[in-house]
Write a protein that holds these residues in place. Sequence first.
Motif, PDB file in Angstrom:
ATOM      1  N   LYS A  58      -2.059  35.900  11.579  1.00  0.00           N
ATOM      2  CA  LYS A  58      -0.900  34.995  11.579  1.00  0.00           C
ATOM      3  C   LYS A  58      -1.257  33.583  12.019  1.00  0.00           C
ATOM      4  N   ASN A  59      -2.432  33.417  12.587  1.00  0.00           N
ATOM      5  CA  ASN A  59      -2.832  32.121  13.135  1.00  0.00           C
ATOM      6  C   ASN A  59      -2.902  31.060  12.037  1.00  0.00           C
ATOM      7  N   LYS A  60      -2.392  29.879  12.327  1.00  0.00           N
ATOM      8  CA  LYS A  60      -2.394  28.798  11.337  1.00  0.00           C
ATOM      9  C   LYS A  60      -3.799  28.412  10.908  1.00  0.00           C
ATOM     10  N   GLU A  61      -4.753  28.513  11.849  1.00  0.00           N
ATOM     11  CA  GLU A  61      -6.129  28.160  11.511  1.00  0.00           C
ATOM     12  C   GLU A  61      -6.724  29.131  10.496  1.00  0.00           C
ATOM     13  N   SER A  62      -6.342  30.409  10.576  1.00  0.00           N
ATOM     14  CA  SER A  62      -6.833  31.395   9.605  1.00  0.00           C
ATOM     15  C   SER A  62      -6.318  31.091   8.207  1.00  0.00           C
ATOM     16  N   ILE A  63      -5.036  30.799   8.123  1.00  0.00           N
ATOM     17  CA  ILE A  63      -4.437  30.461   6.827  1.00  0.00           C
ATOM     18  C   ILE A  63      -5.030  29.154   6.299  1.00  0.00           C
ATOM     19  N   ILE A 120     -14.723  40.383  14.254  1.00  0.00           N
ATOM     20  CA  ILE A 120     -15.298  39.998  15.552  1.00  0.00           C
ATOM     21  C   ILE A 120     -14.458  38.999  16.332  1.00  0.00           C
ATOM     22  N   THR A 121     -13.296  38.612  15.810  1.00  0.00           N
ATOM     23  CA  THR A 121     -12.462  37.670  16.541  1.00  0.00           C
ATOM     24  C   THR A 121     -12.065  38.217  17.907  1.00  0.00           C
ATOM     25  N   THR A 122     -11.936  37.321  18.860  1.00  0.00           N
ATOM     26  CA  THR A 122     -11.487  37.726  20.198  1.00  0.00           C
ATOM     27  C   THR A 122      -9.965  37.871  20.257  1.00  0.00           C
ATOM     28  N   LEU A 123      -9.278  37.457  19.210  1.00  0.00           N
ATOM     29  CA  LEU A 123      -7.826  37.582  19.146  1.00  0.00           C
ATOM     30  C   LEU A 123      -7.432  38.965  18.644  1.00  0.00           C
ATOM     31  N   PRO A 124      -6.258  39.459  19.005  1.00  0.00           N
ATOM     32  CA  PRO A 124      -5.735  40.654  18.347  1.00  0.00           C
ATOM     33  C   PRO A 124      -5.646  40.406  16.840  1.00  0.00           C
ATOM     34  N   LEU A 125      -5.908  41.421  16.053  1.00  0.00           N
ATOM     35  CA  LEU A 125      -6.006  41.243  14.604  1.00  0.00           C
ATOM     36  C   LEU A 125      -4.746  40.630  14.011  1.00  0.00           C
ATOM     37  N   VAL A 126      -3.575  41.088  14.456  1.00  0.00           N
ATOM     38  CA  VAL A 126      -2.312  40.550  13.924  1.00  0.00           C
ATOM     39  C   VAL A 126      -2.197  39.059  14.250  1.00  0.00           C
ATOM     40  N   ASP A 127      -2.564  38.691  15.477  1.00  0.00           N
ATOM     41  CA  ASP A 127      -2.520  37.281  15.870  1.00  0.00           C
ATOM     42  C   ASP A 127      -3.504  36.451  15.050  1.00  0.00           C
ATOM     43  N   PHE A 128      -4.675  37.029  14.791  1.00  0.00           N
ATOM     44  CA  PHE A 128      -5.673  36.330  13.971  1.00  0.00           C
ATOM     45  C   PHE A 128      -5.137  36.062  12.571  1.00  0.00           C
ATOM     46  N   PHE A 141     -14.502  21.024   5.107  1.00  0.00           N
ATOM     47  CA  PHE A 141     -14.509  20.204   6.321  1.00  0.00           C
ATOM     48  C   PHE A 141     -13.156  20.216   7.029  1.00  0.00           C
ATOM     49  N   ILE A 142     -12.078  20.536   6.307  1.00  0.00           N
ATOM     50  CA  ILE A 142     -10.748  20.557   6.922  1.00  0.00           C
ATOM     51  C   ILE A 142     -10.634  21.687   7.941  1.00  0.00           C
ATOM     52  N   GLN A 143     -11.215  22.860   7.620  1.00  0.00           N
ATOM     53  CA  GLN A 143     -11.162  23.991   8.541  1.00  0.00           C
ATOM     54  C   GLN A 143     -12.422  24.845   8.352  1.00  0.00           C
ATOM     55  N   PRO A 144     -13.530  24.476   9.005  1.00  0.00           N
ATOM     56  CA  PRO A 144     -14.778  25.221   8.815  1.00  0.00           C
ATOM     57  C   PRO A 144     -14.896  26.495   9.649  1.00  0.00           C
ATOM     58  N   SER A 145     -14.047  26.637  10.668  1.00  0.00           N
ATOM     59  CA  SER A 145     -14.166  27.768  11.589  1.00  0.00           C
ATOM     60  C   SER A 145     -12.893  28.610  11.579  1.00  0.00           C
ATOM     61  N   LEU A 146     -12.992  29.796  12.222  1.00  0.00           N
ATOM     62  CA  LEU A 146     -11.858  30.705  12.337  1.00  0.00           C
ATOM     63  C   LEU A 146     -11.533  30.922  13.818  1.00  0.00           C
ATOM     64  N   PRO A 147     -10.273  31.158  14.156  1.00  0.00           N
ATOM     65  CA  PRO A 147      -9.872  31.279  15.568  1.00  0.00           C
ATOM     66  C   PRO A 147     -10.508  32.482  16.253  1.00  0.00           C
ATOM     67  N   GLY A 148     -11.106  32.232  17.410  1.00  0.00           N
ATOM     68  CA  GLY A 148     -11.688  33.315  18.198  1.00  0.00           C
ATOM     69  C   GLY A 148     -12.995  33.851  17.652  1.00  0.00           C
ATOM     70  N   VAL A 149     -13.618  33.134  16.711  1.00  0.00           N
ATOM     71  CA  VAL A 149     -14.836  33.631  16.064  1.00  0.00           C
ATOM     72  C   VAL A 149     -16.010  32.705  16.409  1.00  0.00           C
ATOM     73  N   PHE A 150     -17.104  33.297  16.846  1.00  0.00           N
ATOM     74  CA  PHE A 150     -18.338  32.575  17.203  1.00  0.00           C
ATOM     75  C   PHE A 150     -18.086  31.513  18.279  1.00  0.00           C
ATOM     76  N   THR A 151     -17.128  31.757  19.138  1.00  0.00           N
ATOM     77  CA  THR A 151     -16.779  30.760  20.159  1.00  0.00           C
ATOM     78  C   THR A 151     -17.888  30.573  21.188  1.00  0.00           C
ATOM     79  N   ASN A 152     -18.756  31.570  21.356  1.00  0.00           N
ATOM     80  CA  ASN A 152     -19.869  31.458  22.299  1.00  0.00           C
ATOM     81  C   ASN A 152     -21.164  31.015  21.628  1.00  0.00           C
ATOM     82  N   ASN A 153     -21.138  30.848  20.315  1.00  0.00           N
ATOM     83  CA  ASN A 153     -22.314  30.346  19.603  1.00  0.00           C
ATOM     84  C   ASN A 153     -22.414  28.834  19.775  1.00  0.00           C
ATOM     85  N   PRO A 154     -23.615  28.278  19.676  1.00  0.00           N
ATOM     86  CA  PRO A 154     -23.750  26.822  19.783  1.00  0.00           C
ATOM     87  C   PRO A 154     -22.965  26.070  18.712  1.00  0.00           C
TER      88      PRO A 154
END
Length: 344
Positions: free
Chosen positions: A105-110, A95-103, A122-135
């Motif tokens: 390769k993204n440092k936040e994903s790793i 469901i990421t808004t990023l292209p899959l390859v970009d997701f 707590f260091i990285q609880p979220s993923l790039p482009g995921v649930f960005t419109n959720n509260p």
Amino acid sequence: MNEKNNFDIVRLSLAFIVLLVHSAEVTRNADIRFLSHFLNSDFAVRGFFAISGFLIAKSYLRSKSLTSYFIKRAQRILPAYIFVVIMCFVIGMCITTLPLVDFLKNKESIKYLIANFSFLNFIQPSLPGVFTNNPNQPMDGSLWTIKAELTLYVLLPFVLPLMKKSPLKVWTAIFIISSLWFFFFSMVYTGPKADTLAKQFISLASFFFFGSLLATHQPTFDRLKEITIVSLVLFLLFKNTDYSFLIEPIAFSSVVILFCTNLCSEIKISQYGDLSYGMYLYHWPIIQLLQHFGVFTANAYLGLLMTIVITLALAYTSWNLLESRFLKRAHHTPPSIAGSTARD
């Protein structure tokens, strides 16, 4: 101590409380906001730690060796934990808004994978482009307690021998350290992540080891009803003051263990498996997904019902296809407390 008990149903009830409160808090939906007012997820989490301290102390005393003890702990905790981290990452991929390859390769994903597999959520609880419109954006905000529980599992073999020699003195020392920690980070220190630091394993140790005290010190366990009544009265008297945190380790722990061991006739749900751990782990990403697809926005009660049904189904599947299979590999003596499989 009664062989019959209600550990399974109490744990499931506590997990259900956490699910309901998180449904309100994660979605911030006004229609179900009342759930977070009438229910207390902090009580549920601390109750979990008290039960865990009780059962893990029993498990440690039954273990043939320290190696056997740690293997049992790993077999119970790790399979479902690893699975939910992978599940959240796959959800992110879908469901990421990023292209899959970009997701990928993204440092936040790793960083997410490294941090969560290391229990440092707590260091990285979220993923790039995921649930960005959720509260809220975290993939699974419930995972923070697992590192605290694992830390207490490691400490228990060092604390329990001391507790058997001087049970009340050792628990009192733990209580003082725990209370000072909580007091400092909730009332003195106001810097970054103060609330997060206040809830770490040091403050939870007083709940966990009060459970261990009840499991290993028969005179304290024999007076559990009196301890519960007195501590609850004190808690109600000081509930709305800055000093309630001093009563909670005894009040919360004793009432939960009392319900598990003494209060009513046994309610058997073991035939369905131990669903409480899975329910605790899986409910948050389910809430996030339903919020993402607009279910809670369209009808909060439908979203709540779907969260309960999907989470229970996932917990049931996880127990039968994943968790119980790893536990069958643990060759240990049958537990002396019937139905105490959740942390054994």
